[in-house]
Design a protein around this motif. Structure first.
Motif, PDB file in Angstrom:
ATOM      1  N   THR B  45       4.350  -0.534  10.004  1.00 15.71           N
ATOM      2  CA  THR B  45       5.113   0.885  10.386  1.00 15.71           C
ATOM      3  C   THR B  45       5.376   0.568  11.650  1.00 15.71           C
ATOM      4  O   THR B  45       6.604   1.582  11.248  1.00 15.71           O
ATOM      5  CB  THR B  45       3.229   1.569   9.428  1.00 15.71           C
ATOM      6  OG1 THR B  45       3.656   1.171   8.624  1.00 15.71           O
ATOM      7  CG2 THR B  45       4.182   3.034  10.118  1.00 15.71           C
ATOM      8  N   GLN B  84       5.053   5.516   3.825  1.00 18.18           N
ATOM      9  CA  GLN B  84       3.782   5.162   2.705  1.00 18.18           C
ATOM     10  C   GLN B  84       2.555   6.729   2.308  1.00 18.18           C
ATOM     11  O   GLN B  84       1.992   6.361   0.938  1.00 18.18           O
ATOM     12  CB  GLN B  84       2.809   4.773   3.849  1.00 18.18           C
ATOM     13  CG  GLN B  84       1.290   4.209   3.862  1.00 18.18           C
ATOM     14  CD  GLN B  84       1.490   2.960   4.811  1.00 18.18           C
ATOM     15  OE1 GLN B  84       1.705   3.628   6.171  1.00 18.18           O
ATOM     16  NE2 GLN B  84       0.505   1.962   4.541  1.00 18.18           N
ATOM     17  N   ASP B 160       8.037   2.259   2.894  1.00 17.38           N
ATOM     18  CA  ASP B 160       6.635   1.520   3.548  1.00 17.38           C
ATOM     19  C   ASP B 160       5.701   1.479   2.690  1.00 17.38           C
ATOM     20  O   ASP B 160       4.939   2.501   2.497  1.00 17.38           O
ATOM     21  CB  ASP B 160       6.045   2.557   4.929  1.00 17.38           C
ATOM     22  CG  ASP B 160       5.410   2.273   5.588  1.00 17.38           C
ATOM     23  OD1 ASP B 160       4.471   1.087   5.180  1.00 17.38           O
ATOM     24  OD2 ASP B 160       4.768   2.610   6.237  1.00 17.38           O
ATOM     25  N   GLU B 161       5.090   0.171   2.290  1.00 11.01           N
ATOM     26  CA  GLU B 161       4.287  -0.156   1.437  1.00 11.01           C
ATOM     27  C   GLU B 161       4.111   0.667   0.242  1.00 11.01           C
ATOM     28  O   GLU B 161       2.939   1.865  -0.244  1.00 11.01           O
ATOM     29  CB  GLU B 161       3.157   0.354   2.059  1.00 11.01           C
ATOM     30  CG  GLU B 161       2.485  -0.633   2.946  1.00 11.01           C
ATOM     31  CD  GLU B 161       0.700  -1.362   3.192  1.00 11.01           C
ATOM     32  OE1 GLU B 161       0.168  -0.385   2.372  1.00 11.01           O
ATOM     33  OE2 GLU B 161       0.757  -1.494   4.223  1.00 11.01           O
TER      34      GLU B 161
HETATM   35 MG    MG Z   1       1.584   1.166   7.960  1.00 14.69          MG
END
Ligand code: MG
Ligand code: ATP
Lengths: 303, 356
Positions: B45, B84, B160-161
C-alpha cells in the motif's frame, strides 16, 4: 400473525407513552409555564413600581415596534427598539460567521491530530469554557481597552500614535461574544469531523479535486450536521446575550438582552419586557426554521 | 511507463526508525498488468500511495514517461486509485460518485453523462444509478469504486486489494472482468494483492515484496518455476528445499550434487555462492518410483488424498523431508503404502538453485 404483531406493537406504544408521561409533565411545566406567564404579562398594564396591574392592554406589543411622539402624538416607528433588534441580529450573525471561520480550521486541526493527542487539544478548548463568563469577558476587555495589551503593544512598536478605541463599540461586543461562544462551535464541528473518514478526502484528491474543491464538495457536506448544530448553538445565545454586551458595550451599545433587562429594572415596564422577550423568541424561531429549511433543501438538491 | 528508482520511505526516527519501503526500484511498462504481491505489512500500500501522491518518499524518484511525478500534487497526477476500503462518497449517489472525477476535470456536461452511462453499463450498475452508496452491497460498492476510478480514463490505475472483500464466486467473475477491462482500455494496472493465485492468473508481471523490498520481478511463470530466493519460493506455492553442492557451471546450466550423492543439471541463479547451495523443486515436478535408480531414496511416511491429486510425504535418507504431488487417475489406487521404501526422481533442469 400480522394481527398479533399489531396488538403487540400497540401495547408497546402505550407503555412507551405511559413511561414518558412524567417527563412530559415536567417538561410542560418547566418549559411552557414561564413562557405562558410571560405571554400573559405582555398583555397587561405596567404597575407603578414595577410588576403588573391585571388590566388587559396591547400597549406593550404596540410599543415593541411603534411609539407616539410626546409632543404632537404622531405615530412613528420605535427607532431605538428597531436599531437594537437590528444590532442584535447583525452582531449575532457576525459572531456566528466569525465562529465558523475560526472554529472550522480549529476543529479540523484537532480532528487531524493523532488520536491520542486530540483529547489534549479539546481540553485546551474546554478550559475557557469552564471559566466564569464574567471573568472571560473581562479578560477580553483587558486585551482591547485603550490601555490594554493590544494598544500598548501597537504603540510601543510605533505602529500607532494614540490608542484605537475598540472597547464600548459593536466590534468589542462581537469579539467578546465570539470568544465566549467559540467552543460551542468547535465542539459539534469536531464531533462530526472526528467521524469523517479521511480516506474520502484522499479519494477526492485522487479524482482531481483541488483543496478548495475537496473542502466544498466533500468535507463541508459531510460535516454539515456539525456546522448546523454549531451555528445554532452560537447564534441563539448571542441573540439573547446580556453580560457580554453589557460589559463590552459599556451600556451604550444595547442588545436585546439588555433592553429586556432595562424594562424589568429601571424602565419599570414589565409588560414591554415580556413582549420583547417573546419577540426575541420569535426571531430565534423564525431564524432556526429558515436556516434548517434552507440547509435541508440543499441536501435534497445534492441527493 | 512508470519508473520508481531507489525509493525509500522511513517512518519514525532514531531507535523506532522503520523502513516501510527499502530502496525499491521497478519499471512498470505501458498497458501492463503489474502486480505487487507480498505478505501483510510488506509495503504494498505504501508503494501505491507514493505513486498516487499521498506519501512523500524519504528518498528516491518516481517518473512517468520521463516527467517527475513527485513534484505534482495528487490531484494533478494522471493516476486513479481503487482504494482498499473503496472510499465512496456517502453523500453522493452512485452516478454522482462516478461523475466526480470528470466534473473536477471540467468536462462538458454531455460528455460526463455519456461517460458515466458507459461506466455504469460496464460494471452493470445502471439499475442502481440513483442509489445512495450506503444502500448497495459490498460487491456493488467495489464495482462503483472501480467505475469511479476508470471514468476519467487515467493513464495508470492503482488497485489496492480491490477484490479482497468479495466472496469466491464474485471474486472469480471480477478477476475476469478486470483483466478484460485492462486489455480493452489499454490502461496500465498496478494491482496489489496478497493472494498468490490471483496474482498468477491475472498478471503480466509480478513483483514479490517482503519487508519493504522487492525480492523478485518476473512473469507469473518465471516467478513460479524459477524463484530466485527462498522467500519467493516459499511464499508462492509449495516447494521442497534440498541441500546441494555446485560442481560446475556452463552455458546457463549448473551441475549439482544432491545429499544422496546423485548428480543432476539444475538452473543457476545470479548471485548464488559456489559450494553449498539450496535447490528448490516443486512437488508436482517430481515423481515417485522404486528405490533403485532414483535420485533420492527414502521411506514413505504419509499419503494424503486431495481429490484432484495425492501428496506423498517422504523422509529422505539424509534426514530431509520431500513432498511429491501426483495427479489422481480415476479408480486407480496408489501402488505404494506408508512405510514402503521409495525413490524420488525429477528431470534435469527442473531444480532451481536459490540465492538464499
Ligand atoms: Mg495494504
Ligand atoms: N503512517 C505510518 N506510520 C508508521 N508506520 C506505517 C505508516 N503507514 C504504514 N506503516 C507501516 O509500514 C508498513 C507497510 O505498510 P503497508 O500499508 O504498505 O503494508 P501492506 O503491504 O499494504 O499490508 P496489507 O497487505 O496488510 O495491506 C507496515 O509495517 C505499517 O505498519
Amino acid at each position: 400473525m400480522a394481527d398479533l404483531a399489531r396488538t403487540r406493537e400497540r401495547r408497546e406504544l402505550r407503555t412507551r407513552w405511559l413511561l414518558l408521561t412524567p417527563a412530559l409533565i415536567i417538561l410542560f411545566i418547566a418549559a411552557s409555564g414561564p413562557l405562558l406567564i410571560t405571554l400573559i404579562y405582555s398583555f397587561l398594564t405596567p404597575g407603578d413600581y414595577g410588576g403588573v396591574q391585571w388590566k388587559f392592554s396591547t400597549d406593550a406589543w404596540f410599543n415593541v415596534v411603534f411609539q407616539r411622539d410626546i409632543f404632537d402624538d404622531t405615530l412613528g416607528f420605535a427607532d431605538a427598539h428597531l436599531s437594537i433588534f437590528w444590532r442584535s441580529v447583525k452582531l449575532s450573525l457576525m459572531t456566528t460567521v466569525g465562529a465558523v471561520i475560526l472554529g472550522f480550521p480549529t476543529a479540523y486541526f484537532i480532528a487531524t491530530r493523532p488520536a491520542n493527542r486530540r483529547d489534549f487539544w479539546m481540553l485546551l478548548i474546554m478550559i475557557p469554557f469552564w471559566t466564569n463568563l464574567l471573568i472571560r469577558t473581562f479578560a477580553v476587555m483587558e486585551l482591547i481597552r485603550n490601555e490594554g495589551t493590544i494598544n500598548t503593544v501597537l504603540m510601543a512598536l510605533g505602529i500607532i500614535d494614540e490608542p484605537i478605541q475598540m472597547l464600548f463599540t459593536e466590534f468589542a461586543i462581537m469579539v467578546g461574544m465570539l470568544y465566549v461562544y467559540l467552543p460551542l462551535m468547535v465542539l459539534p464541528l469536531y464531533a462530526s469531523m472526528e467521524r469523517l473518514d479521511f480516506s474520502l478526502v484522499e479519494a477526492g484528491y485522487d479524482l482531481y479535486a483541488t483543496r478548495l474543491a475537496v473542502l466544498r464538495r466533500i468535507i463541508l457536506p459531510l460535516v454539515k450536521p456539525g456546522l448546523i448544530a454549531g451555528s445554532i448553538l452560537v447564534f441563539v445565545p448571542s441573540l439573547g446575550a446580556y453580560v457580554t454586551p453589557r460589559v463590552m458595550g459599556g451600556g451604550k451599545q444595547l442588545m436585546l438582552g439588555n433592553l429586556i433587562e432595562l424594562q424589568f429594572g429601571q424602565g419599570r415596564n414589565w409588560p414591554l419586557g415580556a413582549a420583547l422577550s417573546i419577540t426575541l423568541l420569535a426571531i430565534v424561531m423564525v431564524a432556526l426554521i429558515f436556516y434548517v429549511k434552507s440547509a435541508g433543501k440543499e441536501e435534497v438538491g445534492h441527493g | 511507463m512508470i519508473e520508481v528508482d531507489g525509493v525509500t520511505k522511513a517512518y519514525g526516527s532514531g531507535k523506532t526508525r522503520f523502513l516501510a519501503l527499502d530502496n525499491v526500484t521497478v519499471t512498470i511498462r505501458k498497458n501492463e498488468f503489474f502486480t505487487l504481491l507480498g505478505p501483510s505489512g510488506c509495503g504494498k500500500t505504501t508503494l501505491l500511495r507514493v505513486i498516487a501522491g499521498f506519501v512523500d518518499p524519504t528518498s528516491g524518484t518516481v517518473t512517468m514517461d520521463g516527467a517527475d511525478l513527485l513534484k505534482l500534487p495528487p490531484y494533478a497526477r494522471p493516476v486513479n486509485t481503487v482504494f482498499q476500503s473503496y472510499a465512496l462518497f456517502p453523500h453522493l449517489t452512485v452516478r454522482q460518485n462516478i461523475a466526480f472525477g470528470l466534473e473536477m476535470l471540467g468536462k462538458p456536461r454531455a460528455e460526463i453523462t455519456q461517460t458515466v452511462d458507459e461506466m455504469m453499463a460496464l460494471v452493470q450498475m445502471t439499475k442502481m444509478a440513483d442509489r445512495q452508496t450506503g444502500q448497495i452491497s459490498g460487491g456493488q460498492q467495489q464495482r462503483v469504486a472501480l467505475a469511479r476510478a476508470l471514468a476519467p480514463k487515467p493513464k495508470v490505475l492503482l488497485l489496492d486489494e480491490p477484490l479482497s472483500a468479495l466472496d469466491f464466486k464474485l471474486r472469480k467473475d471480477m478477476q475476469i472482468e478486470l483483466k478484460r477491462l485492462q486489455t480493452e482500455t489499454g490502461i496500465t494496472f498496478i494491482f496489489v494483492t496478497h493472494d498468490q493465485e490471483e496474482a498468477l492468473t491475472m498478471s503480466d508481471r509480478i513483483a514479490v515484496m517482503s519487508a519493504g523490498a522487492i525480492r523478485q520481478i518476473g512473469s507469473p511463470r518465471d516467478i513460479y518455476d524459477h524463484p530466485a530466493e527462498r522467500f519467493v519460493a516459499d511464499f508462492i506455492g509449495d516447494t521442497n528445499f534440498l541441500p546441494a553442492e555446485i560442481l560446475s557451471e556452463a552455458d546457463g546450466v549448473v551441475q549439482v550434487r544432491l545429499g544422496s550423492g546423485a548428480e543432476i543439471a539444475a538452473r543457476p541463479v545470479e548471485g548464488a555462492g559456489r559450494g553449498a547451495v539450496t535447490l528448490a523443486v516443486r512437488p508436482e515436478h517430481a515423481t515417485l518410483g522404486p528405490e533403485a535408480g532414483a535420485l533420492l531414496p527414502g521411506t514413505l511416511r504419509n499419503i494424503v488424498y486431495f481429490g484432484t491429486d495425492t501428496h506423498y510425504h517422504v523422509a529422505l535418507d539424509g534426514g530431509d523431508s520431500f513432498v511429491v504431488r501426483a495427479q489422481n487417475q480415476p479408480d486407480r489406487a496408489s501402488a505404494v503404502a506408508e512405510g514402503d521404501r521409495v525413490g524420488i526422481t525429477f528431470p534435469p533442469g527442473v531444480g532451481q538453485v536459490l540465492r538464499d
